[in-house]
Enzyme design. Structure first.
Site, short mmCIF file in Angstrom:
data_model
loop_
_atom_site.label_atom_id
_atom_site.label_comp_id
_atom_site.label_asym_id
_atom_site.label_seq_id
_atom_site.Cartn_x
_atom_site.Cartn_y
_atom_site.Cartn_z
N PHE A 52 4.09 42.95 -36.60
CA PHE A 52 2.65 42.90 -36.33
C PHE A 52 2.27 43.36 -34.92
O PHE A 52 1.12 43.70 -34.67
CB PHE A 52 2.11 41.47 -36.54
CG PHE A 52 2.39 40.54 -35.38
CD1 PHE A 52 1.57 40.54 -34.25
CD2 PHE A 52 3.47 39.68 -35.38
CE1 PHE A 52 1.82 39.71 -33.17
CE2 PHE A 52 3.75 38.85 -34.31
CZ PHE A 52 2.91 38.87 -33.21
N CYS A 65 8.55 42.75 -27.67
CA CYS A 65 10.00 42.50 -27.69
C CYS A 65 10.61 42.84 -26.35
O CYS A 65 11.77 42.53 -26.10
CB CYS A 65 10.66 43.30 -28.80
SG CYS A 65 10.61 45.05 -28.47
P1 NAD Z 1 8.71 39.41 -38.96
O1 NAD Z 1 10.19 39.45 -38.96
O2 NAD Z 1 8.03 38.16 -39.37
O3 NAD Z 1 8.10 40.58 -39.88
C1 NAD Z 1 8.51 41.91 -39.77
C2 NAD Z 1 8.34 42.61 -41.11
O4 NAD Z 1 9.19 41.99 -42.07
C3 NAD Z 1 6.93 42.52 -41.68
O5 NAD Z 1 6.59 43.76 -42.24
C4 NAD Z 1 7.02 41.42 -42.73
O6 NAD Z 1 6.16 41.65 -43.83
C5 NAD Z 1 8.46 41.49 -43.18
N1 NAD Z 1 9.04 40.18 -43.50
C6 NAD Z 1 8.72 38.98 -42.95
N2 NAD Z 1 9.49 38.01 -43.47
C7 NAD Z 1 10.33 38.60 -44.35
C8 NAD Z 1 11.37 38.11 -45.18
N3 NAD Z 1 11.70 36.83 -45.21
N4 NAD Z 1 12.02 38.99 -45.95
C9 NAD Z 1 11.72 40.30 -45.94
N5 NAD Z 1 10.73 40.81 -45.16
C10 NAD Z 1 10.05 39.98 -44.36
O7 NAD Z 1 8.26 39.83 -37.47
P2 NAD Z 1 6.81 39.79 -36.82
O8 NAD Z 1 6.40 38.37 -36.58
O9 NAD Z 1 5.88 40.67 -37.56
O10 NAD Z 1 7.10 40.50 -35.42
C11 NAD Z 1 7.55 39.81 -34.29
C12 NAD Z 1 9.05 39.94 -34.12
O11 NAD Z 1 9.41 41.32 -34.07
C13 NAD Z 1 9.54 39.33 -32.82
O12 NAD Z 1 10.74 38.64 -33.06
C14 NAD Z 1 9.79 40.54 -31.94
O13 NAD Z 1 10.76 40.35 -30.92
C15 NAD Z 1 10.27 41.54 -32.93
N6 NAD Z 1 10.10 42.89 -32.44
C16 NAD Z 1 11.21 43.56 -32.06
C17 NAD Z 1 11.10 44.83 -31.55
C18 NAD Z 1 12.31 45.59 -31.09
O14 NAD Z 1 12.17 46.75 -30.76
N7 NAD Z 1 13.49 45.00 -31.09
C19 NAD Z 1 9.84 45.43 -31.42
C20 NAD Z 1 8.72 44.71 -31.85
C21 NAD Z 1 8.85 43.43 -32.35
#
Ligand code: NAD
Length: 491
Positions: free
Chosen positions: A152, A284
């Site tokens: 998100f 992140c």
């Molecule tokens: P999230 O893991 O909740 O969701 C990411 C994606 O996965 C979404 O599209 C969601 O629909 C899907 N998803 C969620 N739960 C799932 C499940 N159980 N099974 C399969 N798919 C699922 O992450 P978020 O809250 O949207 O984003 C924040 C996180 O992303 C933080 O931990 C942040 O550090 C990380 N992030 C990492 C980077 C990087 O470059 N390493 C960059 C941006 C964000």
């Protein structure tokens, strides 16, 4: 808003209603106004998109790279033209300030620009006479259908870490934005449509875990690019691998920053405030732990407390606002709970940002900048990703101790050092176990022509997003060994 006004998927060059039976309201986190209703699409919609992408691949891979990139040149122009509108959408659905939204769009555009270099970037290599009269060459070919699953916090940028490279290399793709911020990609798809990109090359399916699982299990999807939290990244990586797919999965982080006594404290504080509190800490690459060494402790502590207290928090659309809300009421409660946990574990709150009253945004999901002092390096709060505007201060006596502490951490997304000493900087760069290093930089975000190099639990896979590694990820190598009879015939 109901199902009839829900956002549409974009499949095979057409906007189509999802066959979903469940929907989610998309809220502006600053005002809690409902912006749209997003369908949580079932596996059937994913299959339709994958079938379209499979059909499109047949002619798209035969389209010369020089022609493929013409669509990206057009897309760049359209993104530039629509930058203000897109930034507004990002701010409305995600909460960050307009300046931050524009900043992420610049990074998106930069990836389009780099992918325009594909005719050279995806060249192979060859050797003549590997044995007498025999030549060998390596060529790069696209994989087929690929998929991008986004989080998100950067609705406009993160799909662009992958999508431009995927299609420039001759693949087709399915985008799955975060269900919490699906609006930005709707606009991007409209722009892609305006480029005249052939049907089925890029498809959009809205939804949640069901869409992700359908992508992971679909036999025609060859590669998956994921960005999100570590537990989900690990899950996606394992399930993709079990199904024989390539995967690159970027996870969460807990980024430490070390401040040496010789650092320029005024500059360090300014940069650290942007790193820890920018995008409301939902980055992140946000600084999460500040490790002061020796005499850096007192001046940095005083200075960071001052900027945390005075940061202007409000609706990201308003002029002068430096920090917006966090994404959901659940995030707000989770962050406030973690602040309390830090206190329970022995930290003191130097600046407490819980339960703020933000004029004009009384219902919004706000947490003001928070600074925790004397955080125990062994406590849970010192290891847990907070993903909110909370900076934890710790104090140590030497750089060696700081590096040892950093290297014990679970994550390896980023680590930064503030110093004026080149030897200390080199030692830090050399010894720290993190994939992105900042020296006098607070957010060491790699440019599009460098890989986004998370390590440890911040990345699962081999090839990172962006740059050369993206080209390797989205192509498979083919080696051709050739022998031809010697030419004798004369015309
Ligand atoms: P999230 O893991 O909740 O969701 C990411 C994606 O996965 C979404 O599209 C969601 O629909 C899907 N998803 C969620 N739960 C799932 C499940 N159980 N099974 C399969 N798919 C699922 O992450 P978020 O809250 O949207 O984003 C924040 C996180 O992303 C933080 O931990 C942040 O550090 C990380 N992030 C990492 C980077 C990087 O470059 N390493 C960059 C941006 C964000």
């Amino acid at each position: 808003m109901g199902a009839s006004t829900a956002l549409r998927n974009y499949i095979d060059g057409a906007w189509s209603a999802s066959t979903a039976t469940t929907y989610l309201d998309v809220l502006n986190p600053a005002t809690v106004e409902t912006l749209a209703t997003v369908p949580l699409s079932p596996a059937k919609d994913v299959d339709e998109a994958v079938q379209a992408a499979t059909r499109a691949f047949v002619s798209w891979r035969r389209t010369p790279a020089t022609e493929r990139i013409q669509y990206l040149f057009k897309l760049k122009g359209l993104l530039e033209d629509q930058l203000d509108t897109l930034a507004q959408t990002i701010t409305q659905e995600c909460g960050k300030t307009i300046a931050e939204s524009k900043g992420e769009l610049r990074r998106a555009i930069e990836n389009v620009e780099v992918a325009c270099g594909i005719p050279m970037l995806m060249q192979g290599y060859n050797s003549e006479d590997i044995a007498r009269g025999i030549d060998e060459s390596m060529i790069r070919q696209p994989l087929g259908v690929t998929a991008v699953i986004a989080p998100f916090n950067f609705p406009g940028m993160i799909p662009f870490w992958f999508m431009p490279y995927a299609i420039a290399c001759g693949n087709t793709t399915i985008l799955k934005p975060s269900e919490r911020v699906p609006l930005t990609m709707q606009t991007v798809m409209h722009l892609l449509e305006q480029t005249g990109l052939p049907n089925g090359v890029v498809n959009l399916v809205n939804g949640d875990k069901t869409v992700v699982d359908a992508i992971l299990d679909h036999p025609l999807v060859r590669a998956v690019s994921f960005v999100g939290s570590t537990p989900v990244a690990k899950y996606v990586y394992s399930r993709a691998a079990a199904n024989g797919k390539r995967a690159q999965c970027q996870g969460g982080a807990k980024n430490p920053v070390v401040i040496l006594p010789d650092a320029d404290i005024a500059m360090t504080t300014r940069i650290m405030a942007d790193s820890a509190f920018g995008c409301a800490g939902q980055r992140c690459l946000a600084a999460s732990i500040a490790l002061t060494i020796g005499d850096a402790r007192q001046p940095f502590t005083e200075a960071i407390a001052e900027v945390a207290q005075t940061r202007v928090v409000g609706n990201g659309l308003d002029n002068g606002v430096q920090m917006g809300p966090v994404i959901t009421t659940q995030s707000q409660s989770r962050i406030e709970g973690l602040i309390q946990k830090g206190i329970d574990e022995g930290a003191t709150v130097l600046v407490d940002g819980r339960q703020p009253k933000i004029a004009g945004c009384e219902e919004g999901y706000f947490v003001r900048p928070t600074v925790l002092q004397d955080v125990n390096p062994l406590s849970d709060i010192a290891r847990t990703e907070i993903f909110g505007p909370v900076l934890s201060l710790m104090h140590l006596e030497t750089l060696d101790e700081a590096i040892a502490l950093i290297n014990q951490g679970q994550y390896g997304n980023m680590a930064c050092l503030f110093t004026t000493n080149g030897g200390a900087a080199r030692k830090f760069r050399y010894e720290v176990e993190a994939g992105n290093i900042g020296i006098n930089i607070g957010v060491a975000a790699p440019m599009a022509f460098f890989p986004f190099s998370g390590w440890k639990d911040s990345f699962f896979g081999d090839l990172h997003g962006q740059g050369h590694q993206a080209v390797e990820f989205f192509t498979q190598t083919k080696v051709v060994v050739e022998r031809w009879q010697e030419w004798t015939r004369q015309f």
